[in-house]
Design a protein around this motif. Structure first.
Motif, PDB file in Angstrom:
ATOM      1  N   SER A  70      35.898  13.253   1.272  1.00 61.42           N
ATOM      2  CA  SER A  70      36.312  12.401   0.153  1.00 61.42           C
ATOM      3  C   SER A  70      35.597  12.826  -1.126  1.00 61.42           C
ATOM      4  O   SER A  70      36.182  12.769  -2.220  1.00 61.42           O
ATOM      5  CB  SER A  70      36.022  10.938   0.474  1.00 61.42           C
ATOM      6  OG  SER A  70      34.641  10.728   0.725  1.00 61.42           O
ATOM      7  N   LYS A  73      37.447  15.841  -2.485  1.00 66.51           N
ATOM      8  CA  LYS A  73      38.744  15.433  -3.031  1.00 66.51           C
ATOM      9  C   LYS A  73      38.568  14.770  -4.393  1.00 66.51           C
ATOM     10  O   LYS A  73      39.367  14.986  -5.317  1.00 66.51           O
ATOM     11  CB  LYS A  73      39.458  14.496  -2.057  1.00 66.51           C
ATOM     12  CG  LYS A  73      40.027  15.204  -0.826  1.00 66.51           C
ATOM     13  CD  LYS A  73      40.970  14.303  -0.056  1.00 66.51           C
ATOM     14  CE  LYS A  73      41.673  15.059   1.065  1.00 66.51           C
ATOM     15  NZ  LYS A  73      42.754  14.271   1.687  1.00 66.51           N
ATOM     16  N   THR A  90      43.229  10.740  -5.041  1.00 71.10           N
ATOM     17  CA  THR A  90      42.744  11.631  -3.978  1.00 71.10           C
ATOM     18  C   THR A  90      43.726  11.701  -2.804  1.00 71.10           C
ATOM     19  O   THR A  90      43.693  12.671  -2.050  1.00 71.10           O
ATOM     20  CB  THR A  90      41.367  11.183  -3.468  1.00 71.10           C
ATOM     21  OG1 THR A  90      41.434   9.811  -3.038  1.00 71.10           O
ATOM     22  CG2 THR A  90      40.320  11.312  -4.569  1.00 71.10           C
ATOM     23  N   VAL A  93      45.618  14.946  -2.991  1.00 71.87           N
ATOM     24  CA  VAL A  93      44.800  16.156  -3.050  1.00 71.87           C
ATOM     25  C   VAL A  93      44.434  16.571  -1.635  1.00 71.87           C
ATOM     26  O   VAL A  93      44.134  15.729  -0.783  1.00 71.87           O
ATOM     27  CB  VAL A  93      43.506  15.911  -3.860  1.00 71.87           C
ATOM     28  CG1 VAL A  93      42.579  17.137  -3.796  1.00 71.87           C
ATOM     29  CG2 VAL A  93      43.835  15.574  -5.305  1.00 71.87           C
ATOM     30  N   THR A  94      44.474  17.871  -1.368  1.00 74.18           N
ATOM     31  CA  THR A  94      44.011  18.377  -0.084  1.00 74.18           C
ATOM     32  C   THR A  94      43.174  19.626  -0.294  1.00 74.18           C
ATOM     33  O   THR A  94      43.297  20.304  -1.325  1.00 74.18           O
ATOM     34  CB  THR A  94      45.181  18.670   0.874  1.00 74.18           C
ATOM     35  OG1 THR A  94      44.671  18.916   2.186  1.00 74.18           O
ATOM     36  CG2 THR A  94      45.998  19.890   0.424  1.00 74.18           C
ATOM     37  N   VAL A  95      42.322  19.910   0.689  1.00 75.15           N
ATOM     38  CA  VAL A  95      41.400  21.045   0.635  1.00 75.15           C
ATOM     39  C   VAL A  95      41.710  21.959   1.806  1.00 75.15           C
ATOM     40  O   VAL A  95      41.968  21.496   2.920  1.00 75.15           O
ATOM     41  CB  VAL A  95      39.931  20.565   0.713  1.00 75.15           C
ATOM     42  CG1 VAL A  95      38.974  21.746   0.557  1.00 75.15           C
ATOM     43  CG2 VAL A  95      39.651  19.495  -0.332  1.00 75.15           C
ATOM     44  N   VAL A 249      42.130  24.199  -3.286  1.00 76.99           N
ATOM     45  CA  VAL A 249      42.536  22.802  -3.411  1.00 76.99           C
ATOM     46  C   VAL A 249      43.976  22.755  -3.903  1.00 76.99           C
ATOM     47  O   VAL A 249      44.441  23.658  -4.605  1.00 76.99           O
ATOM     48  CB  VAL A 249      41.615  22.011  -4.370  1.00 76.99           C
ATOM     49  CG1 VAL A 249      40.214  21.913  -3.794  1.00 76.99           C
ATOM     50  CG2 VAL A 249      41.572  22.640  -5.763  1.00 76.99           C
ATOM     51  N   GLU A 261      48.448  18.707   5.751  1.00 73.33           N
ATOM     52  CA  GLU A 261      47.263  18.350   6.522  1.00 73.33           C
ATOM     53  C   GLU A 261      47.582  18.203   8.007  1.00 73.33           C
ATOM     54  O   GLU A 261      46.751  18.522   8.864  1.00 73.33           O
ATOM     55  CB  GLU A 261      46.644  17.072   5.953  1.00 73.33           C
ATOM     56  CG  GLU A 261      46.020  17.280   4.578  1.00 73.33           C
ATOM     57  CD  GLU A 261      45.302  16.055   4.038  1.00 73.33           C
ATOM     58  OE1 GLU A 261      45.435  14.970   4.656  1.00 73.33           O
ATOM     59  OE2 GLU A 261      44.616  16.181   3.000  1.00 73.33           O
ATOM     60  N   GLN A 276      32.438  23.272   1.338  1.00 72.58           N
ATOM     61  CA  GLN A 276      32.929  22.100   0.616  1.00 72.58           C
ATOM     62  C   GLN A 276      31.847  21.513  -0.290  1.00 72.58           C
ATOM     63  O   GLN A 276      32.114  21.133  -1.441  1.00 72.58           O
ATOM     64  CB  GLN A 276      33.423  21.038   1.596  1.00 72.58           C
ATOM     65  CG  GLN A 276      34.706  21.425   2.326  1.00 72.58           C
ATOM     66  CD  GLN A 276      35.277  20.251   3.102  1.00 72.58           C
ATOM     67  OE1 GLN A 276      35.702  19.252   2.514  1.00 72.58           O
ATOM     68  NE2 GLN A 276      35.277  20.366   4.419  1.00 72.58           N
TER      69      GLN A 276
END
Length: 388
Positions: A70, A73, A90, A93-95, A249, A261, A276
């Protein structure tokens, strides 16, 4: 051997192949200057390294949520708002383990057999291979040096068909350094309004490396009414010299982020926890050095463009961003046959580049000027000597 039909549709990355070949030759004792890979030669900023060390010392070595912590994000959402003008929660948003993985998952999650993706050429080598792996068809949208390797709204309209699923945009672009100004993107957005089924990938990974003097323009900011079908890709690899950390990202509609995801949960799982933590520091920490780095790249660009354009048989437009030149070598093709043979000839003379054919183009090669000035001067001298 039992290779899947999906894998048989794609070829290995020619940029990676050329870089690996240069490494092998260096290990064998050859003096090779590699201008084949897009990797900043600057050191990763100290505050980023400190954050990675603190994460290690603090025992931050366990699984994280699949799509990123989190904290990251939130930092990525800050980056999208501050640097790209895109306000996203958030949940949108993805990583991932690099921007490439995010693109791969987006295509796999949305492309069915026979769907089409419009890809401007010259293109980044992985775009067409990812689309083909997913079962899609690549529709090239050819651009030319005389137009600074940019397509117009009319060019786009002419390529759209009943199976068009995606348009891929990359600005500043790899391999050409082309930037799309706001007025061109607004025209492209107007075309896309008439085709509501088309999704748009906006790859903005090189956004901080822009020499135009204008603020970086991106479609999700300029055309917010299209935001529910735009996936914007960014990261820290190019901007913060963090290629080995493997963090990308993405910001986009929540349904697509969740789909990506879901796929990531069954492929790599979460991105590296230490990386991260470092990326949080990259997005939230000092940003002033980016302007200094950009000026260094600009000086290198001017050095390489001047040197290449002084070599008979070679020419290149001046790129607006990123750290690549797409060199035209058409006058040399009668002598060498094709650009792959020219690339091998240059490698024999101690310079590794990538032929234009790797990027959906022809009769030329890409130079990465993400190398120190002394290497660039010597590399250009060797190229001049090789083609003389």
């Amino acid at each position: 051997m039992h290779i899947s039909a999906a894998l048989s549709r794609i070829a290995p990355s020619q940029t990676t192949a050329m870089t690996d070949r240069a490494t092998q030759l260096r290990e064998a004792g050859r003096d090779i200057i590699s201008l084949s890979v897009g990797e900043p030669d600057f050191a990763t900023p100290p505050h980023v390294l400190d954050a990675a060390k603190a994460a290690l010392d603090g025992g931050d070595t366990k699984y994280t949520p699949v799509g990123g912590t989190s904290r990251l994000k939130q930092a990525a959402a800050l980056h999208f708002a501050r640097d790209l003008g895109i306000e996203v929660p958030t949940s949108q948003v993805t990583v991932s383990a690099g921007g490439k993985q995010a693109i791969f998952h987006a295509m796999l999650a949305t492309i069915s057999e026979g769907d089409e993706a419009i890809v401007p050429a010259p293109w980044w080598v992985s775009y067409p291979e990812i689309i083909r792996f997913a079962g899609g068809k690549v529709v090239p949208l050819h651009t030319h040096a005389k137009d600074n390797f940019r397509f117009t709204a009319a060019d786009l309209e002419a390529q759209i068909g009943p199976r068009t699923q995606w348009l891929l945009l990359n600005s500043p672009g790899n391999p050409t350094g082309a930037c799309y100004p706001a007025e061109m993107l607004l025209g492209i957005g107007e075309v896309l309004r008439h085709h509501p089924r088309i999704l748009i990938l906006s790859d903005d990974i090189y956004a901080p490396i822009n020499y135009t003097g204008a603020r970086h323009a991106t479609l999700a900011n300029l055309c917010p009414d299209l935001a529910d079908r735009i996936l914007t890709i960014s990261g820290v690899s190019k901007s913060h010299a963090m290629t080995g950390f493997r963090i990308g990202v993405a910001a986009g509609p929540e349904w697509l982020i969740k789909a990506m995801e879901r796929l990531q949960s069954h492929s790599s799982g979460n991105p590296c926890s230490i990386s991260q933590a470092a990326a949080v520091a990259a997005f939230e920490g000092p940003q002033e050095f980016l302007a200094e780095w950009c000026e260094r790249f600009r000086a290198r660009r001017d050095l390489v463009v001047g040197a290449i354009n002084a070599i008979p048989g070679l020419s290149t437009p001046t790129p607006d961003g990123a750290f690549y030149c797409m060199v035209d070598a058409a006058p040399l093709m009668e002598r060498f046959g094709d650009d792959a043979k020219l690339a091998l000839h240059l490698l024999d003379h101690g310079v590794a580049i990538v032929p234009a054919s790797a990027f959906g183009h022809r009769d030329g090669f890409r130079i990465s000027f993400a190398a120190d000035e002394a290497k660039l001067v010597e590399a250009c001298r060797r190229i001049a000597e090789a083609v003389a």
